[in-house]
Design a protein around this motif. Structure first.
Motif, PDB file in Angstrom:
ATOM      1  N   GLY A  95       0.797  -1.229   0.000  1.00 34.92           N
ATOM      2  CA  GLY A  95       0.000   0.000   0.000  1.00 34.92           C
ATOM      3  C   GLY A  95       0.826   1.274   0.000  1.00 34.92           C
ATOM      4  N   TYR A  96       2.125   1.165   0.194  1.00 33.21           N
ATOM      5  CA  TYR A  96       2.974   2.357   0.241  1.00 33.21           C
ATOM      6  C   TYR A  96       3.931   2.380  -0.952  1.00 33.21           C
ATOM      7  N   GLN A  97       4.246   3.590  -1.432  1.00 36.65           N
ATOM      8  CA  GLN A  97       5.070   3.737  -2.642  1.00 36.65           C
ATOM      9  C   GLN A  97       6.570   3.515  -2.364  1.00 36.65           C
ATOM     10  N   GLU A  98       7.052   4.019  -1.229  1.00 32.05           N
ATOM     11  CA  GLU A  98       8.475   3.853  -0.904  1.00 32.05           C
ATOM     12  C   GLU A  98       8.619   2.812   0.200  1.00 32.05           C
ATOM     13  N   GLN A  99       9.885   2.479   0.467  1.00 29.41           N
ATOM     14  CA  GLN A  99      10.137   1.652   1.646  1.00 29.41           C
ATOM     15  C   GLN A  99       9.724   2.434   2.888  1.00 29.41           C
ATOM     16  N   VAL A 100       9.242   1.710   3.880  1.00 29.44           N
ATOM     17  CA  VAL A 100       8.758   2.355   5.096  1.00 29.44           C
ATOM     18  C   VAL A 100       9.417   1.664   6.281  1.00 29.44           C
ATOM     19  N   ILE A 101       9.715   2.436   7.329  1.00 30.45           N
ATOM     20  CA  ILE A 101      10.167   1.821   8.578  1.00 30.45           C
ATOM     21  C   ILE A 101       9.160   2.199   9.665  1.00 30.45           C
ATOM     22  N   MET A 102       8.721   1.211  10.411  1.00 28.07           N
ATOM     23  CA  MET A 102       7.648   1.455  11.374  1.00 28.07           C
ATOM     24  C   MET A 102       7.979   0.872  12.733  1.00 28.07           C
ATOM     25  N   ALA A 103       7.899   1.709  13.752  1.00 28.38           N
ATOM     26  CA  ALA A 103       8.024   1.230  15.126  1.00 28.38           C
ATOM     27  C   ALA A 103       6.631   1.067  15.693  1.00 28.38           C
ATOM     28  N   ALA A 104       6.276  -0.151  16.029  1.00 31.72           N
ATOM     29  CA  ALA A 104       4.954  -0.395  16.603  1.00 31.72           C
ATOM     30  C   ALA A 104       5.089  -1.544  17.593  1.00 31.72           C
ATOM     31  N   GLY A 105       5.711  -1.255  18.718  1.00 33.17           N
ATOM     32  CA  GLY A 105       5.851  -2.260  19.776  1.00 33.17           C
ATOM     33  C   GLY A 105       4.598  -2.237  20.622  1.00 33.17           C
ATOM     34  N   THR A 106       3.495  -2.610  19.982  1.00 30.89           N
ATOM     35  CA  THR A 106       2.178  -2.348  20.554  1.00 30.89           C
ATOM     36  C   THR A 106       1.469  -3.631  20.981  1.00 30.89           C
ATOM     37  N   PHE A 107       0.526  -3.491  21.876  1.00 31.58           N
ATOM     38  CA  PHE A 107      -0.279  -4.638  22.322  1.00 31.58           C
ATOM     39  C   PHE A 107      -1.200  -5.101  21.206  1.00 31.58           C
ATOM     40  N   VAL A 108      -1.790  -4.130  20.494  1.00 28.55           N
ATOM     41  CA  VAL A 108      -2.626  -4.434  19.335  1.00 28.55           C
ATOM     42  C   VAL A 108      -1.758  -4.174  18.106  1.00 28.55           C
ATOM     43  N   GLN A 109      -1.589  -5.186  17.264  1.00 24.79           N
ATOM     44  CA  GLN A 109      -0.623  -5.083  16.167  1.00 24.79           C
ATOM     45  C   GLN A 109      -0.831  -3.827  15.310  1.00 24.79           C
ATOM     46  N   GLY A 110       0.216  -3.009  15.230  1.00 24.79           N
ATOM     47  CA  GLY A 110       0.169  -1.823  14.369  1.00 24.79           C
ATOM     48  C   GLY A 110      -0.690  -0.689  14.897  1.00 24.79           C
ATOM     49  N   ALA A 111      -1.179  -0.801  16.118  1.00 27.49           N
ATOM     50  CA  ALA A 111      -2.075   0.245  16.633  1.00 27.49           C
ATOM     51  C   ALA A 111      -1.302   1.536  16.841  1.00 27.49           C
ATOM     52  N   SER A 112      -1.724   2.586  16.178  1.00 27.20           N
ATOM     53  CA  SER A 112      -0.961   3.823  16.283  1.00 27.20           C
ATOM     54  C   SER A 112      -1.606   4.833  17.228  1.00 27.20           C
ATOM     55  N   ILE A 113      -2.577   4.423  18.040  1.00 27.00           N
ATOM     56  CA  ILE A 113      -2.927   5.220  19.211  1.00 27.00           C
ATOM     57  C   ILE A 113      -1.963   4.823  20.335  1.00 27.00           C
ATOM     58  N   GLU A 114      -1.325   3.666  20.191  1.00 26.93           N
ATOM     59  CA  GLU A 114      -0.220   3.318  21.088  1.00 26.93           C
ATOM     60  C   GLU A 114       1.026   4.033  20.560  1.00 26.93           C
ATOM     61  N   LEU A 115       2.014   4.176  21.422  1.00 30.07           N
ATOM     62  CA  LEU A 115       3.236   4.872  21.035  1.00 30.07           C
ATOM     63  C   LEU A 115       3.843   4.213  19.796  1.00 30.07           C
ATOM     64  N   SER A 116       4.031   4.983  18.762  1.00 31.87           N
ATOM     65  CA  SER A 116       4.489   4.416  17.498  1.00 31.87           C
ATOM     66  C   SER A 116       5.109   5.519  16.651  1.00 31.87           C
ATOM     67  N   ALA A 117       5.880   5.093  15.669  1.00 38.68           N
ATOM     68  CA  ALA A 117       6.503   6.076  14.775  1.00 38.68           C
ATOM     69  C   ALA A 117       6.780   5.389  13.456  1.00 38.68           C
ATOM     70  N   ASP A 118       6.680   6.147  12.382  1.00 42.16           N
ATOM     71  CA  ASP A 118       6.976   5.551  11.098  1.00 42.16           C
ATOM     72  C   ASP A 118       7.505   6.604  10.144  1.00 42.16           C
ATOM     73  N   ALA A 119       8.133   6.124   9.096  1.00 43.65           N
ATOM     74  CA  ALA A 119       8.729   7.057   8.137  1.00 43.65           C
ATOM     75  C   ALA A 119       8.916   6.364   6.805  1.00 43.65           C
ATOM     76  N   PRO A 120       8.486   7.034   5.715  1.00 42.31           N
ATOM     77  CA  PRO A 120       8.881   6.560   4.393  1.00 42.31           C
ATOM     78  C   PRO A 120      10.354   6.935   4.213  1.00 42.31           C
ATOM     79  N   ILE A 121      11.118   6.048   3.586  1.00 41.59           N
ATOM     80  CA  ILE A 121      12.542   6.341   3.419  1.00 41.59           C
ATOM     81  C   ILE A 121      12.723   7.182   2.164  1.00 41.59           C
ATOM     82  N   LYS A 122      12.579   8.473   2.304  1.00 49.82           N
ATOM     83  CA  LYS A 122      12.790   9.385   1.186  1.00 49.82           C
ATOM     84  C   LYS A 122      13.125  10.755   1.744  1.00 49.82           C
TER      85      LYS A 122
END
Ligand SMILES: *Cc1c(COP(=O)(O)O)cnc(C)c1O
Length: 405
Positions: free
Chosen positions: A350-377
């Protein structure tokens, strides 16, 4: 600089901003509580259902609860909506027909909608003869001239607004601006559907887009509206005539919202939206704190600290790819789940570039939990959001600062 002192002085400088965030949370908690009482929520609404789910009171009442919270005639809230992208897709396919035009007035919609709107041969809106056009925001506000000219085209049936920033260096749009642009659009005689991507915006301000003239608003339950407790799902709220059509897309035109069961029961969806105003406030305060600390260290972050935030995200600009990756890794390392994992960029669907995502979350990928992500560009921008508790945000910030200083 000493990290503890940096955090303490930043907290002191944010006193007024924190007080305002708490005031917003209180207002939203009142709104949510009034809806709970009006709908007489009881233990029986939490019980599981199976099969078709005919007469599933937990499902029907959850819909009614969300409709009241968002000030709409109707709502669809379901664990069977798999994500925000799915909720938006179902919503768009529900409202639009062949020959119609979807007109985005806040620039490009979120990355995962690109293929939904203009994919070739994948069942996209374009494949079904639905056209798309857009106009960008201008100086952080809607471009009224471009909107007026775009609306001369009578095939426009949805005016689309994305409240949050997405992967862009722009502020979220405020409810004040959304309300104003909708009045303007109505003033031009537009009688189609004003449709808002509400992801990351819920409960950040005192009102929602649907209280300011939007016909439909859509979001994910593993972001704000799930309060960190909902294990999956999405919601679509709005005018009954639209929600009925969208329900026909979500399931089938013959059965709409009459079906849909959930064998694990609905407690977490009710409890999640009950907690959401408070959890969103924790995330907003966390975002303000990380912004204040990093700006003191000379990093550029957005939104600016001078105004109340309009979504829970914070964008942070780094000079190098290495700094960017190291920041995202620090977020992962200070997460309650999978803190021992070393992250790497990957080709995420679903994303055009490579992405790095921090989601050490209880619910997989939940971004109301502390999380961060970035497209590598370039420019190297990390998008940081969430945090179920302010204390956890502060803990993570300490680890991040240890890496950056
Ligand atoms: C997260 C997000 C989406 C997509 O939601 P998913 O649940 O990740 O599919 C869409 N729009 C915005 C603005 C978002 O932040």
């Amino acid at each position: 600089m000493n990290i503890d002192e940096l955090i303490a002085s930043s907290e002191a400088s944010l006193k007024d901003a924190f007080r305002y965030a708490e005031e917003v949370a209180y207002r939203n908690q009142c709104k949510v509580m009034d809806a709970f009482r009006k709908n007489k929520i009881a233990l029986r609404h939490f019980v599981p259902s199976t099969g078709y789910g005919y007469g599933d009171e937990g499902r029907d009442t959850l819909n009614a609860l969300f409709a009241d919270i968002f000030g709409t005639e109707s709502a669809l809230v379901s664990p069977n909506i798999v994500s925000g992208t799915h909720a938006l897709t179902v919503g768009l396919f529900g409202v639009l027909k062949a020959g119609d035009t979807l007109f985005s007035v806040s620039g490009d919609p979120y990355d995962t909608l690109t293929e939904v709107i203009s994919g070739k041969g994948n069942g996209s809106l374009a494949d079904y003869g639905i056209r798309f056009k857009k106009c960008a925001l201008k100086d952080g506000d809607f471009d009224l001239e471009a909107i007026a000219s775009g609306l001369k085209d009578e095939s426009v049936k949805i005016v689309f607004i994305q409240r949050s920033r997405g992967y862009e260096w722009r502020d979220a749009v405020s409810e004040e601006k959304i309300g104003k642009v909708i009045s303007f659009i109505r003033g031009l005689g537009f009688d189609g559907c004003v449709f808002v991507d509400n992801c990351y915006g819920e409960f950040v301000e005192k009102t929602e887009p649907t209280e300011n003239g939007a016909d439909v608003a859509v979001g994910s339950l593993i972001k704000n509206a799930g309060g960190g407790i909902a294990p999956s799902g999405g919601y679509i709220v709005g005018k009954k005539k639209y929600i009925d059509r969208i329900a026909g897309r979500l399931t089938a035109p013959s059965v709409g919202a009459e079906v849909g069961s959930y064998a694990f029961g609905y407690q977490y969806f009710y409890e999640g939206v009950f907690l959401a105003p408070h959890v969103v406030c924790q995330a907003v305060k966390g975002s303000l704190l990380i912004g204040a600390c990093l700006e003191k260290l000379g990093y550029k972050t957005s939104p600016s600290l001078g105004v109340a935030p309009y979504d829970i995200t914070r964008a942070i600009r780094f000079d190098t790819k290495e700094q960017l990756i190291s920041f995202i890794q620090a977020v992962q390392e200070s997460s309650p789940v999978d803190s021992f994992v070393t992250l790497e960029p990957w080709d995420m669907p679903g994303y055009q570039e490579q992405v790095i995502m921090a989601a050490g979350t209880f619910v997989q990928g939940a971004s109301i939990e502390l999380s961060a992500d970035a497209p590598i560009k370039e420019p190297y921008i990390a998008y940081f959001q969430g945090g179920l508790t302010y204390e956890h945000c502060k803990y993570a910030l300490t680890k991040i600062l240890q890496k950056l200083v």
